[in-house]
Write a protein that holds these residues in place. Structure first.
Motif, mmCIF file in Angstrom:
data_model
loop_
_atom_site.group_PDB
_atom_site.id
_atom_site.type_symbol
_atom_site.label_atom_id
_atom_site.label_comp_id
_atom_site.label_asym_id
_atom_site.label_seq_id
_atom_site.Cartn_x
_atom_site.Cartn_y
_atom_site.Cartn_z
ATOM 1 N N LYS A 67 0.839 -1.204 0.000
ATOM 2 C CA LYS A 67 0.000 0.000 0.000
ATOM 3 C C LYS A 67 0.869 1.247 0.000
ATOM 4 C CE LYS A 67 -4.520 -1.034 0.639
ATOM 5 N NZ LYS A 67 -5.786 -0.971 1.300
ATOM 6 N N THR B 2 -8.664 1.626 -10.604
ATOM 7 C CA THR B 2 -8.843 3.062 -10.327
ATOM 8 C C THR B 2 -7.886 3.883 -11.193
ATOM 9 O OG1 THR B 2 -9.409 2.479 -8.076
ATOM 10 C CG2 THR B 2 -8.976 4.799 -8.507
ATOM 11 N N LEU C 68 2.248 1.750 -3.413
ATOM 12 C CA LEU C 68 1.208 2.283 -4.293
ATOM 13 C C LEU C 68 1.029 3.781 -4.028
ATOM 14 C CD1 LEU C 68 -1.087 1.871 -6.381
ATOM 15 C CD2 LEU C 68 -2.624 1.408 -4.473
ATOM 16 N N MET D 86 5.832 -1.333 -8.965
ATOM 17 C CA MET D 86 4.490 -1.276 -9.565
ATOM 18 C C MET D 86 4.475 -1.852 -10.984
ATOM 19 S SD MET D 86 2.180 -0.185 -7.505
ATOM 20 C CE MET D 86 2.928 -0.924 -6.106
ATOM 21 N N ILE E 256 0.859 -2.855 -12.393
ATOM 22 C CA ILE E 256 0.109 -1.612 -12.156
ATOM 23 C C ILE E 256 0.764 -0.425 -12.850
ATOM 24 C CG2 ILE E 256 -0.525 0.042 -10.333
ATOM 25 C CD1 ILE E 256 -0.866 -2.414 -8.449
ATOM 26 N N TYR F 143 -7.437 8.863 -4.217
ATOM 27 C CA TYR F 143 -7.079 7.437 -4.238
ATOM 28 C C TYR F 143 -5.856 7.191 -3.352
ATOM 29 C CZ TYR F 143 -6.105 2.796 -6.165
ATOM 30 O OH TYR F 143 -5.883 1.465 -6.316
ATOM 31 N N SER G 193 -3.411 -0.387 -16.978
ATOM 32 C CA SER G 193 -2.952 -0.823 -15.656
ATOM 33 C C SER G 193 -3.939 -1.841 -15.090
ATOM 34 C CB SER G 193 -2.887 0.383 -14.720
ATOM 35 O OG SER G 193 -2.690 -0.031 -13.386
ATOM 36 N N THR G 194 -3.419 -2.788 -14.300
ATOM 37 C CA THR G 194 -4.323 -3.753 -13.661
ATOM 38 C C THR G 194 -5.026 -3.130 -12.459
ATOM 39 O OG1 THR G 194 -2.508 -4.549 -12.300
ATOM 40 C CG2 THR G 194 -2.949 -5.761 -14.346
ATOM 41 N N ASP G 195 -4.565 -1.941 -12.077
ATOM 42 C CA ASP G 195 -5.262 -1.215 -11.010
ATOM 43 C C ASP G 195 -6.431 -0.460 -11.648
ATOM 44 O OD1 ASP G 195 -4.386 0.429 -8.076
ATOM 45 O OD2 ASP G 195 -5.967 1.157 -9.388
#
Lengths: 250, 318
Positions: A2, A120, A5, A181, A186, A56, A116-118
Motif C-alpha cells: 500500500k 482506479t 502504491l 508497480m 500496475i 485514491y 494498468s491492472t489497477d
C-alpha cells in the motif's frame, strides 16, 4: 504494498499539481483572452486529475490522510514531481515549451496507464487522456506558431527549449516505487516511452524550425524530492493558508 | 438622407423598442444608440477582464484543492464573459484592439469595485456574495434589453453569475461557521466590501447622467437607487442567516416602507476611486497594460505564422 502504491501515485499526481499551480499563476495575465482561457483550462484539468489521484492515494495511505493534507502539508523533500514542471513562467515561450515537453510525455504515459491492472488508475487515465490529448494539441500548435512565427518569437522559443531540455531526461527515470508497480502490473514502464517521445518531440520541433539541443547534460532529482530553488517559493504560495491556519475546514 | 427621412427612421426605431422587438447588428440604429451601447457593453467587458485580477490574486493560495479548482473556474468564466461581451461589442463596428486601447488609455471605465485589494481568503467569499450579488441585480434586467447580441450574452452571463454568487456565499458561510479566527476573517471581509458593493449600483439617481435615455432603450429598467435598495433588502437577511453583522449602525428595518433604511454612503470615496485614485487603480491598469504589451510578440508571431501557412497553401494550389 500500500505504501508503494501511495508513493507511485504521488509520482504521477505531483506533476499534475505543480504544473497546475504554475499555470494558475498566469490566470488573467495571458497574451490574449483566448490563450488565457486555454491555459486556465489546462490548469483546471490538471488539478482535477490531481484530486482524483490524491483521493485514491489517501485511501491507499489510510489513517487520516486526505487529498488536502497530501496536497498542502508535505515538506518540500516529500514532493516527487519532475523538475520540469516546477520551472517558472519566465515568458510565454517558456510556458509553452514546458507544457509541450511535459504533454508529449504525459499523453504517452496515460496511454499505457489505461491498461494498468489497477482499475482506479486505469479509470483516471481513461478520463485524463481525453483532456491531455487536447493539451498536447494546444502546446504543439503554439510551439509551431512561435517557432515558425517571427524572428523574435523563434529566438525566444529556441532559448526556452534550450533551457528546459536539460529537464527532459528525468521524465524517463524509474524510481523504486515505479519498478515495484511495473512488476505488479500496475505501473507504466516509462523507460520504454523514450523512443516515441524523442520521435514526436523532434517532429514537432523540426516543423517549428527549432533546433534540437545537442546537450548531453541532464538534471534530475525531483523524483527523489531534491528540487530546484524555485520549488520552495511555489510551495510557499500553495501551502500558505494551510500552514497559517492549521486544522481548519474551508 | 434628409432630416425628415432620419426622423422617420428614428420614430420607427423607437416604436420597435417600445414593442419589445430586438435590434440586431445590421438594423438601422441612431448613432447615439450605437455609441451608448459600445460604451456600456465595453465597460461591462472591461469589468470582467479587470475583475479577474483581484480574484486571480488568490488562485495560487486557495486553502483546499476544491476551492482552488472552483476559484480557477470562476475566474475563467469571467474571461469567457469578457470574450463574448467584446464580441457582442464588435457587432457594433468597433474592434477588440480599439476597445483595449480605450481601456488602457483610461478613456473607458470599468467597475470601480475591482480597485480594492483582496487581502484575505475571505475576500473571495465576499466578492462572490456581495460583488456578484450586486452585479446580478444590475444585470438581470439586461437579459431583456433592446440590443439582441447584448441581451443574449447576458442570459448566459447571469446564469453563471448566480452560480458564482452562491459559491461566494457558501465560502462565507463555511467561514462564519468555522473557528473564531475564520469568523473574524469573514466579518472583516464583509466590513471592507459592504460599502464599495453598495457604491457598485452607481451614483444616486440625482447624480446619474445616463439614466433617462438608458431607461428608454431598456438598457436600464430600474434606477440606481431602486437597485441599491433591492440589493440591501436581499442581502441583510443572508448576513443574519450566517451570523455576520452588516457594518452600518443606521441599518434598520422600516415597517412602513417595507424596506431597510441605511446609512450615508461615502460618495467622496466613490468619486475618488472612479477618478482613478483608489487603492489599486494603478496596479490593475499596470497588470492589464503589462499583459497586453508583454504579449505583443506572441500575437505578432501567431499572425506571421498564419500568413506563412496561407502562403504555403496558395503556392501548393498553383
Amino acid at each position: 504494498m500500500k505504501d508503494t502504491l501511495y508513493q507511485y501515485i504521488l509520482g504521477i499526481a505531483d506533476n499534475c499539481l505543480i504544473l497546475g499551480q504554475r499555470l494558475g499563476e498566469l490566470c488573467g495575465h495571458g497574451p490574449s483572452l483566448e490563450t488565457d482561457i486555454a491555459c486556465t483550462n489546462i490548469s483546471l484539468d490538471l488539478l482535477g486529475q490531481t484530486r482524483s489521484y490524491y483521493q485514491y492515494a489517501a485511501k491507499a495511505k489510510g489513517g487520516n490522510a486526505t487529498e488536502d493534507n497530501i496536497a498542502f502539508l508535505r515538506k518540500e523533500r516529500e514532493y516527487v514531481n519532475v523538475l520540469l514542471v516546477e520551472q517558472p513562467n519566465t515568458d510565454f515561450a517558456y510556458t509553452i515549451a514546458r507544457q509541450f515537453l511535459f504533454d508529449v510525455y504525459h499523453l504517452l504515459f496515460l496511454n499505457e496507464l489505461q491498461s494498468s491492472t489497477d482499475m482506479t488508475l486505469a479509470a483516471i487515465a481513461k478520463k485524463a487522456i481525453k483532456e491531455v490529448s487536447y493539451h498536447e494539441r494546444f502546446s504543439s500548435d503554439w510551439i509551431k506558431r512561435l517557432g515558425d512565427g517571427t524572428k523574435e518569437s523563434h529566438d525566444k522559443m529556441q532559448k526556452a527549449i534550450n533551457d528546459l531540455w536539460t529537464y527532459t531526461d528525468e521524465l524517463f527515470h524509474q524510481t523504486l516505487a515505479d519498478e515495484a508497480m511495473i512488476i505488479a502490473g500496475i505501473g507504466v514502464e516509462t523507460s520504454k516511452l523514450r523512443e516515441a517521445y524523442d520521435q514526436q518531440v523532434t517532429d514537432i520541433l523540426t516543423e517549428a524550425t527549432i533546433a534540437i539541443p545537442d546537450t548531453k547534460w541532464f538534471q534530475k532529482g525531483g523524483k527523489k524530492g531534491i528540487h530546484t530553488e524555485h520549488m520552495g517559493y511555489l510551495l510557499n504560495d500553495l501551502q500558505y493558508m494551510q500552514r497559517t491556519y492549521p486544522n481548519m475546514e474551508w | 438622407m434628409s432630416d425628415e427621412q432620419i426622423r422617420s427612421l428614428e420614430e420607427q426605431f423607437e416604436a420597435r423598442i417600445a414593442r419589445d422587438e430586438k435590434i440586431e447588428p445590421k438594423d438601422w440604429m441612431p448613432e447615439k444608440y450605437r455609441k451608448t451601447h459600445i460604451r456600456q457593453m465595453s465597460q461591462h467587458a472591461h469589468s470582467e477582464i479587470v475583475g479577474m485580477l483581484p480574484e486571480g490574486n488568490w488562485i495560487t493560495r486557495a486553502p483546499s484543492l476544491r476551492r482552488k479548482v472552483a476559484l480557477l473556474a470562476k475566474v475563467q468564466d469571467e474571461a469567457g464573459h469578457g470574450l463574448y461581451l467584446y464580441s457582442a461589442c464588435e457587432t457594433l463596428g468597433i474592434s477588440r484592439d480599439e476597445l483595449y486601447e480605450q481601456l488602457h488609455s483610461g478613456k473607458a471605465k470599468y467597475s470601480s469595485i475591482f480597485n480594492y485589494p483582496t487581502v484575505t481568503w475571505a475576500d473571495m467569499g465576499a466578492i462572490g456574495w456581495l460583488v456578484d450579488g450586486a452585479a446580478i441585480i444590475n444585470q438581470v434586467p439586461l437579459c431583456s434589453t433592446s440590443y439582441g447580441p447584448y441581451a443574449r450574452a447576458m442570459v448566459r452571463v447571469c446564469k453563471e453569475e448566480s452560480f458564482h454568487q452562491r459559491q461566494g456565499f457558501e465560502i462565507m458561510m463555511k467561514l462564519a461557521q468555522g473557528t473564531p479566527e475564520q469568523k473574524e476573517m469573514a466579518q472583516d471581509a464583509l466590513n471592507r466590501w459592504w460599502w464599495p458593493s453598495l457604491m457598485m449600483l452607481g451614483p444616486t439617481d440625482a447624480a446619474s447622467t445616463h439614466t433617462e435615455q438608458s431607461m428608454k432603450w431598456k438598457l436600464k429598467r430600474k434606477t440606481n437607487d431602486e437597485l441599491r435598495q433591492q440589493f440591501i433588502d436581499q442581502t441583510v437577511p443572508q448576513a443574519d442567516l450566517i451570523g455576520l453583522r452588516i457594518p452600518d449602525p443606521d441599518l434598520k428595518w422600516n415597517e412602513e416602507t417595507g424596506h431597510y433604511d441605511f446609512g450615508e454612503i461615502d460618495w467622496e470615496e466613490f468619486w475618488q476611486v472612479v477618478k482613478g485614485h483608489g487603492p489599486c487603480n494603478r496596479e490593475r491598469m499596470n497588470a492589464r497594460v503589462g499583459a497586453w504589451e508583454g504579449g505583443q510578440w506572441v500575437r505578432d508571431a501567431a499572425m506571421a505564422h498564419a500568413e506563412k501557412k496561407e502562403n504555403k497553401k496558395v503556392k501548393q494550389a498553383i
